[in-house]
Design a protein around this motif. Sequence first.
Motif, PDB file in Angstrom:
ATOM      1  N   UNK A 134      -7.826  -0.563 -16.617  1.00 47.98           N
ATOM      2  CA  UNK A 134      -6.933  -0.695 -15.472  1.00 47.98           C
ATOM      3  C   UNK A 134      -7.555   0.067 -14.319  1.00 47.98           C
ATOM      4  N   UNK A 135      -7.280  -0.376 -13.092  1.00 47.69           N
ATOM      5  CA  UNK A 135      -7.896   0.243 -11.914  1.00 47.69           C
ATOM      6  C   UNK A 135      -6.839   0.533 -10.860  1.00 47.69           C
ATOM      7  N   UNK A 136      -6.845   1.767 -10.357  1.00 47.51           N
ATOM      8  CA  UNK A 136      -6.105   2.105  -9.150  1.00 47.51           C
ATOM      9  C   UNK A 136      -7.093   1.979  -8.003  1.00 47.51           C
ATOM     10  N   UNK A 137      -6.784   1.119  -7.041  1.00 47.80           N
ATOM     11  CA  UNK A 137      -7.760   0.762  -6.006  1.00 47.80           C
ATOM     12  C   UNK A 137      -7.228   1.126  -4.630  1.00 47.80           C
ATOM     13  N   UNK A 138      -8.035   1.866  -3.901  1.00 50.98           N
ATOM     14  CA  UNK A 138      -7.642   2.254  -2.558  1.00 50.98           C
ATOM     15  C   UNK A 138      -8.835   2.674  -1.733  1.00 50.98           C
ATOM     16  N   UNK A 139      -8.543   3.498  -0.709  1.00 54.31           N
ATOM     17  CA  UNK A 139      -9.628   3.909   0.173  1.00 54.31           C
ATOM     18  C   UNK A 139      -9.323   5.269   0.804  1.00 54.31           C
ATOM     19  N   UNK A 192     -12.445  17.600   5.429  1.00 55.68           N
ATOM     20  CA  UNK A 192     -11.571  18.031   6.511  1.00 55.68           C
ATOM     21  C   UNK A 192     -11.215  16.871   7.435  1.00 55.68           C
ATOM     22  N   UNK A 193     -12.096  15.874   7.523  1.00 53.37           N
ATOM     23  CA  UNK A 193     -11.864  14.734   8.405  1.00 53.37           C
ATOM     24  C   UNK A 193     -11.003  13.641   7.770  1.00 53.37           C
ATOM     25  N   UNK A 194     -10.800  13.711   6.449  1.00 56.11           N
ATOM     26  CA  UNK A 194      -9.970  12.698   5.788  1.00 56.11           C
ATOM     27  C   UNK A 194      -8.533  12.834   6.291  1.00 56.11           C
ATOM     28  N   UNK A 195      -7.998  11.751   6.885  1.00 59.13           N
ATOM     29  CA  UNK A 195      -6.636  11.834   7.415  1.00 59.13           C
ATOM     30  C   UNK A 195      -5.619  11.082   6.570  1.00 59.13           C
ATOM     31  N   UNK A 196      -6.093  10.116   5.732  1.00 54.68           N
ATOM     32  CA  UNK A 196      -5.178   9.356   4.878  1.00 54.68           C
ATOM     33  C   UNK A 196      -5.937   8.832   3.664  1.00 54.68           C
ATOM     34  N   UNK A 197      -5.231   8.750   2.566  1.00 58.13           N
ATOM     35  CA  UNK A 197      -5.715   7.970   1.431  1.00 58.13           C
ATOM     36  C   UNK A 197      -4.694   6.862   1.190  1.00 58.13           C
ATOM     37  N   UNK A 198      -5.170   5.619   1.179  1.00 58.03           N
ATOM     38  CA  UNK A 198      -4.302   4.455   0.961  1.00 58.03           C
ATOM     39  C   UNK A 198      -4.646   3.823  -0.381  1.00 58.03           C
ATOM     40  N   UNK A 199      -3.618   3.562  -1.169  1.00 52.10           N
ATOM     41  CA  UNK A 199      -3.816   2.959  -2.490  1.00 52.10           C
ATOM     42  C   UNK A 199      -2.954   1.709  -2.612  1.00 52.10           C
ATOM     43  N   UNK A 200      -3.549   0.630  -3.095  1.00 52.22           N
ATOM     44  CA  UNK A 200      -2.759  -0.573  -3.365  1.00 52.22           C
ATOM     45  C   UNK A 200      -1.708  -0.264  -4.427  1.00 52.22           C
ATOM     46  N   UNK A 234       0.833  -1.208   0.000  1.00 53.96           N
ATOM     47  CA  UNK A 234       0.000   0.000   0.000  1.00 53.96           C
ATOM     48  C   UNK A 234       0.869   1.259   0.000  1.00 53.96           C
ATOM     49  N   UNK A 235       0.462   2.227  -0.810  1.00 58.73           N
ATOM     50  CA  UNK A 235       0.998   3.586  -0.728  1.00 58.73           C
ATOM     51  C   UNK A 235       0.064   4.394   0.179  1.00 58.73           C
ATOM     52  N   UNK A 236       0.614   5.180   1.087  1.00 59.38           N
ATOM     53  CA  UNK A 236      -0.190   6.077   1.922  1.00 59.38           C
ATOM     54  C   UNK A 236       0.105   7.516   1.524  1.00 59.38           C
ATOM     55  N   UNK A 237      -0.954   8.318   1.435  1.00 59.39           N
ATOM     56  CA  UNK A 237      -0.810   9.686   0.959  1.00 59.39           C
ATOM     57  C   UNK A 237      -1.325  10.673   2.001  1.00 59.39           C
ATOM     58  N   UNK A 238      -0.558  11.718   2.173  1.00 54.50           N
ATOM     59  CA  UNK A 238      -0.900  12.778   3.112  1.00 54.50           C
ATOM     60  C   UNK A 238      -2.065  13.600   2.548  1.00 54.50           C
ATOM     61  N   UNK A 239      -3.015  13.935   3.394  1.00 58.59           N
ATOM     62  CA  UNK A 239      -4.178  14.714   2.944  1.00 58.59           C
ATOM     63  C   UNK A 239      -4.257  16.069   3.644  1.00 58.59           C
ATOM     64  N   UNK A 240      -3.143  16.496   4.249  1.00 58.11           N
ATOM     65  CA  UNK A 240      -3.187  17.770   4.968  1.00 58.11           C
ATOM     66  C   UNK A 240      -3.195  18.962   4.028  1.00 58.11           C
ATOM     67  N   UNK A 241      -2.802  18.745   2.773  1.00 59.53           N
ATOM     68  CA  UNK A 241      -2.839  19.830   1.796  1.00 59.53           C
ATOM     69  C   UNK A 241      -4.161  19.858   1.052  1.00 59.53           C
TER      70      UNK A 241
END
Length: 577
Positions: free
Chosen positions: A210-215, A192-200, A142-149
């Motif tokens: 093709x699909x990029x799948x995450x949450x 504002x409440x989203x703290x992370x986006x995780x993508x396989x 999993x890749x984790x992405x910062x959502x503070x921006x």
Amino acid sequence: MNNTHSSVLNKVAYLILHGFDKSYRWHSRITRDGQRRFEQAQWQETQKAVKERIAIYERTLSDAVGEIYQQVFPHQENSQFWLDLKHRFQKLLNDHPQYELAETFYNSVIGRIFKHQQINDDMMFILPTRCYLTGLQRHLVVHSFDTSGTVRQMLDDIFAQYHFDIDYQDMERDLRHLDAALRTRLNREQLAYVHTVEMLKAVFYRSKSAYLIGRICMPDETLPFVIPLSVSESTADKQKHKIVVEALLTERQDLSVIFSFARAYFMADTQHPAEVVAFLHELLPHKKKFELYIALGLYKHGKTVFYRNFLQHLEDSHDQFAIAPGIRGLVMAVFHLPSYGVVFKIIKDEFPESKKITRQHVKDCYRLVKMTDRVGRMADTHEYMNFRLPRSRVALELIVELLDTCASSIELTEDEVIIQHLYIERKMTPLNIYLEQQNDPKLITSALNDLGLCIKQIAAAHIFAGDMLHKNFGITRGGRVIFYDYDEICYLTEREFRRLPKSDDPYALDTLSVGPTDVFPEQFEHFIVGKKHLKLELKALHGEIMTAEFWLEMQAQSLKGDVPDFIPYDQTKRFVN
């Protein structure tokens, strides 16, 4: 244990593990090449790869068993040898990244050697050997992405992680679409409440998509975050193919349909399948883990996980196996456990004169469906040998029925009903029963419309369903019509679609010369559905399927090798590109 015996055990254990590793490397190589096929829009190569990857397992299994016979005479070894071998093999898997798949490969080796007569946990890995601790290897998949921006910054970060050898058609446009779609789905407070986006990390390739799948992760809620991609083919110059972002999907129902049991397996390269499946299961908790392994193309291990799930369900339930509701089939005996979501299908010993087919032909038809793109309209099936049921749970009426129709496949012991060969398939409501019981005219129309679409989409996949009586279709809880009876299925090119002669002579049809591969689509209206008002409605909705012209056009497309688009999610969610 003497040194010679120990040496032989080690050799055999290593041979089996080597066979598995070879199989998974081959599987991964074909899977990994999905990116190249997607980038180059090699859709026919994609379909060939699906078939090749499915065939790998049997080839490497045969090689492994052959090598074992070079080391030992398996049937001369005592039971202690096989107990020791299982223990020795298990030790080899301590740090293996695909240990659960390797256990299934070991089971297949033992099953092949003993012709599936020794199905027990002493000889095989029937029960799981360890409890998988979800999340320990999450960082590897999993890749984790910062959502503070800003949303846009997050999207830029996501696309920076996925590298393709072709450009996007219009990345700026696509990012605007994604930004707007996410802001439509989530209000300002939710964002504002989203703290992370995780993508396989693995890209999921299937057919022409093709699909990029995450949450999206929020304190009290987690939503799917799925980005479908396609390749534009607006030019004949393959060097100018471009990637297009098609949609943003954040509904579980959309993701569930993408992972449907009626679709082809994904090409998604990973060396840590248990962790990928655990992540997907968190996104789709209503799906069983065996369904997710199968969706990844790891269908052999999916069968193992299914069997474990089935054994657990037997312990937790008390109902009896019984004849499945619906009209009795001419080729298959079908039964179910009412509390469980599958049906069990056994090929009958004899077929009526109208079915001019053999037992092997039926097996070949089911294999054809396994190897083809099921386009969301043909149920996947899984084949089992010597499947055991507790006799106390099998209704007497069902035992009588099976002995009457499938005796060559049935063995009765004091405690068990052993079925030598069967198929397992997802349980659905037979369409004929649904139409009889449904009182809402709108739902009837919707089902008939989807029936017509089902037939058309199977044809677009170059398949002729054959016996299209509505009893051979099921309807899912979501109202989707799925075909599930395959004994007359074939490629479109294997049939001659003919028009009925136009004549005032009432006996003209009686003298019509009909060959074994001839099909007269004008006759379909008389038997697809039974009641007159349903026939008229189906004809009004999809009258073209009752013309030779439609089928000849589908056949022509098949001969050209056309691969149509099959979009597995709500098309209203596609961006306007």
